[in-house]
Motif scaffolding. Sequence first.
Motif, mmCIF file in Angstrom:
data_model
loop_
_atom_site.group_PDB
_atom_site.id
_atom_site.type_symbol
_atom_site.label_atom_id
_atom_site.label_comp_id
_atom_site.label_asym_id
_atom_site.label_seq_id
_atom_site.Cartn_x
_atom_site.Cartn_y
_atom_site.Cartn_z
ATOM 1 N N LEU A 1 -7.828 6.729 -9.579
ATOM 2 C CA LEU A 1 -8.597 7.569 -8.657
ATOM 3 C C LEU A 1 -8.143 7.452 -7.205
ATOM 4 C CD1 LEU A 1 -12.339 8.300 -8.571
ATOM 5 C CD2 LEU A 1 -11.402 7.027 -6.645
ATOM 6 N N ASN A 2 -7.870 6.241 -6.727
ATOM 7 C CA ASN A 2 -7.572 6.077 -5.300
ATOM 8 C C ASN A 2 -6.085 5.849 -5.043
ATOM 9 O OD1 ASN A 2 -7.333 3.486 -6.284
ATOM 10 N ND2 ASN A 2 -8.471 2.518 -4.612
ATOM 11 N N CYS A 3 -5.223 6.314 -5.940
ATOM 12 C CA CYS A 3 -3.793 6.029 -5.840
ATOM 13 C C CYS A 3 -3.169 6.622 -4.585
ATOM 14 C CB CYS A 3 -3.080 6.567 -7.080
ATOM 15 S SG CYS A 3 -1.497 5.771 -7.430
ATOM 16 N N GLY A 4 -3.772 7.669 -4.023
ATOM 17 C CA GLY A 4 -3.221 8.298 -2.836
ATOM 18 C C GLY A 4 -3.696 7.697 -1.536
ATOM 19 N N CYS A 5 -4.448 6.607 -1.585
ATOM 20 C CA CYS A 5 -5.040 6.059 -0.364
ATOM 21 C C CYS A 5 -4.074 5.182 0.432
ATOM 22 C CB CYS A 5 -6.305 5.272 -0.702
ATOM 23 S SG CYS A 5 -7.652 6.317 -1.314
ATOM 24 N N ARG A 6 -2.997 4.736 -0.187
ATOM 25 C CA ARG A 6 -1.947 4.024 0.537
ATOM 26 C C ARG A 6 -0.600 4.496 0.017
ATOM 27 N NH1 ARG A 6 -2.940 -2.397 0.640
ATOM 28 N NH2 ARG A 6 -0.666 -2.205 0.565
ATOM 29 N N PRO A 7 0.370 4.753 0.902
ATOM 30 C CA PRO A 7 1.661 5.279 0.452
ATOM 31 C C PRO A 7 2.358 4.385 -0.560
ATOM 32 C CG PRO A 7 1.437 5.507 2.837
ATOM 33 C CD PRO A 7 0.282 4.678 2.381
ATOM 34 N N ASP A 8 2.220 3.064 -0.423
ATOM 35 C CA ASP A 8 2.938 2.159 -1.326
ATOM 36 C C ASP A 8 2.308 2.099 -2.715
ATOM 37 O OD1 ASP A 8 0.828 0.870 0.228
ATOM 38 O OD2 ASP A 8 1.377 -0.975 -0.817
ATOM 39 N N TRP A 9 1.032 2.538 -2.841
ATOM 40 C CA TRP A 9 0.404 2.473 -4.157
ATOM 41 C C TRP A 9 1.067 3.423 -5.160
ATOM 42 C CZ3 TRP A 9 -5.542 2.131 -2.728
ATOM 43 C CH2 TRP A 9 -5.811 0.813 -2.324
ATOM 44 N N LYS A 10 1.677 4.494 -4.685
ATOM 45 C CA LYS A 10 2.377 5.407 -5.595
ATOM 46 C C LYS A 10 3.573 4.736 -6.256
ATOM 47 C CE LYS A 10 2.574 8.517 -2.289
ATOM 48 N NZ LYS A 10 2.835 9.773 -1.520
#
Length: 736
Positions: A227-236
């Motif tokens: 759900l929150n994968c787009g909240c930090r650039p490195d999480w992608k």
Amino acid sequence: GDVYKRQVSTQSTGRSENTAICLQTMPAGLQLLPSSNMSKVMALLLMLTGSHGRTPNILFVLTDDMGWGDVSYNKEVYQPGAGGSRWTVNPPRTPNIDGLAMADSTMLFRRWYTGSSVCSPTRASVLTGRTPQRSCIDSAEGCGQDPAWSCYDKMPLPPTEFTVAEALKAANYSTLFVGKWHLGDFWDKGESSKGNFALSKWPASHPAMHGFDEWHATEASGASSTLNCGCRPDWKHQGKGCIVGGGAWEKKSYDCTNYWSPAGLPVSPSCTVSKTSSRGCIGNLTDKIEGDDSMYIMQVLDSFLERQSKQQPWFAQLSVHTNHEPHPALPEWYHAYNHTEGGPAGDYLGTISQMDHAIGEMISILKNRSMYEDTLLWFSAGDNGAHTEGRPSGQNSASNGLRQCKASLFEGGIRVGGFVSWPGEISSHTETVHSAVTSDILPTVLELTGVKHPHPDWSSDGMSLLPLLTGKLPPNTPRSKPIGFAQSGQVAWLNDTGHQGVWKMVYKPQQGQCSEFLAPYGKMKDKTGPFLFNLTADPTESYDLCHQESARCEAMRAAMDDFTASIQHSRVYESQCAKSVAPTPSPTPNVTGGFELVLKHGPGAPGSCLSLQPLEKHALPEIGACNRTGSVWINKTNQGSLANSADSALCLKVDQMDHKKQPCVAGNTIWMGDCHTGQNQFSLDHAGRLAASECDGLCAVPASHAPVFVYSSAALALGECGSDQAFQFEVVPQQQ
């Protein structure tokens, strides 16, 4: 007799007092126990009041955008379905939900209704026990999956309303909310001065303001996976990446949707008041959710339960995001099975099965903590009907043949799966056709706990189901209280008459968020109605009986009109979310140069007018009634724009967001917006078509972009001027 002291919650304040309970009257056949044997006295009390001497834990689970056909336990199908055609039975696989629904400890509701055909209003009805329009929750809040800091919800749940959570706190319950809130902004984002009356009074609305001790929530919708994968650039790029549909991990994501919680526990008193709750009162999740969002919700529940005392009951509301768009399934669920037509389960069916797996985990958590037997579990398989885009086998498969879908007050938009599992009370599986609705939850809780509503004189639309659940009423007992629905100009009124059937009236029905407005209504030029159906004999709402049953039709229309009239009173004098409207002076002078645009050709009833759906701030033009506020237009010759006499500062405009900020694209919705020189110019051409001056060859046609159907099924959009769908109007000047 001996005296046993227990904690008793004061109904009005939730304050606890030590109250002496004297055992002076004993049931027949029981002997007074010696005062020396206090444990036996305690055992006697527990036998009389339940396994722990208290009311049960209560767990309410609300899923999102699921239809009557979106659970596999439901074998009640209608062939041919609405529209008269046969359809493919194609449910998702939901073994854990099925196991609960069909358990010995369950009452299964065959007529379970949501309080509205769209999201936010139903959520309000769950909490307040009232038709959501009484709280000014008139439609779905905005935002979708947009980040909370860049999105503004305009309809806060009024703190004047008394909620389920507040009632249970008064009964000494600890309370938790997890998942989708969608009932206002979590903090004041500086938009209150630009919003409506309710927002100016209550700029913030989060669960702690409405009785929840703890909460972990999103402001609006969220993806079913990562759900929150787009909240930090490195999480992608962390781990496997993100899930965005198609059954594969990728290095891209949706926008940042995240969970928010109180900055500290217990919540500071200033953070529970709308005017003083600030951004500093809450914090956002800083860890990436790697997999299924529903499973993450169960982990939050488990953490809450770990901290609970067995001597104190608890209430938890789990508002899962599945199956609202976007609903990307994890690869193992996308490919979990082949659906009826041979393809993979995919993102629609696969995500529901993925969520079902989390429901199985929830049951395991309760059993492992020895809480299952002491918990009343209330399950609603949807906050409204399905949004059927991308649904294998189409819209009738999602509703098992019921008519229409989400955003329509036909059955497919409001009738979903629902049941109550209560091992401590229900000993054998029971199915009932008693009509029930999400507004019934609060009255049931009030009777269960003995808590009194602080405003007993307020309009209450729900009724207690406790006598039904405990067996004091047989399961075939007709509902004694009609159910009213109001949504975006539509109104419905349902009345269970017992042996004469369940009767339902629908006024101004809309298509909803599905691909087709099924026959016969889709081709009707005048969809006003009212239409009257006997749902017992005609569950697909195919035969209007208003002419045949004229006396019943007249009586139900009068009752429905009384219901809608009562809503405005509630808004002004009960929840106080709306201003009192001063009487219009008579006679009212007409605007100089004003005129009506009367429909002479195109979809819709001839003689209808271009009018306004009265939404907050951004009104919506639609084909509607003449001779009313909003049907008179003004030609702003100095700007080349059409303004409405209801607010001459608003002109017809094109919603560029429909197609990535490109205004001149067929399908772009026509709204009302600020009048600006050189922008949003519309005029009537030689044939009476409403032409967009900046967009060569594009005129007003019926809207087709699904989100607008939440507000009106008669909205307008851009389309080819040469199309037979293009509206043609006649200018009728108004008397001055």
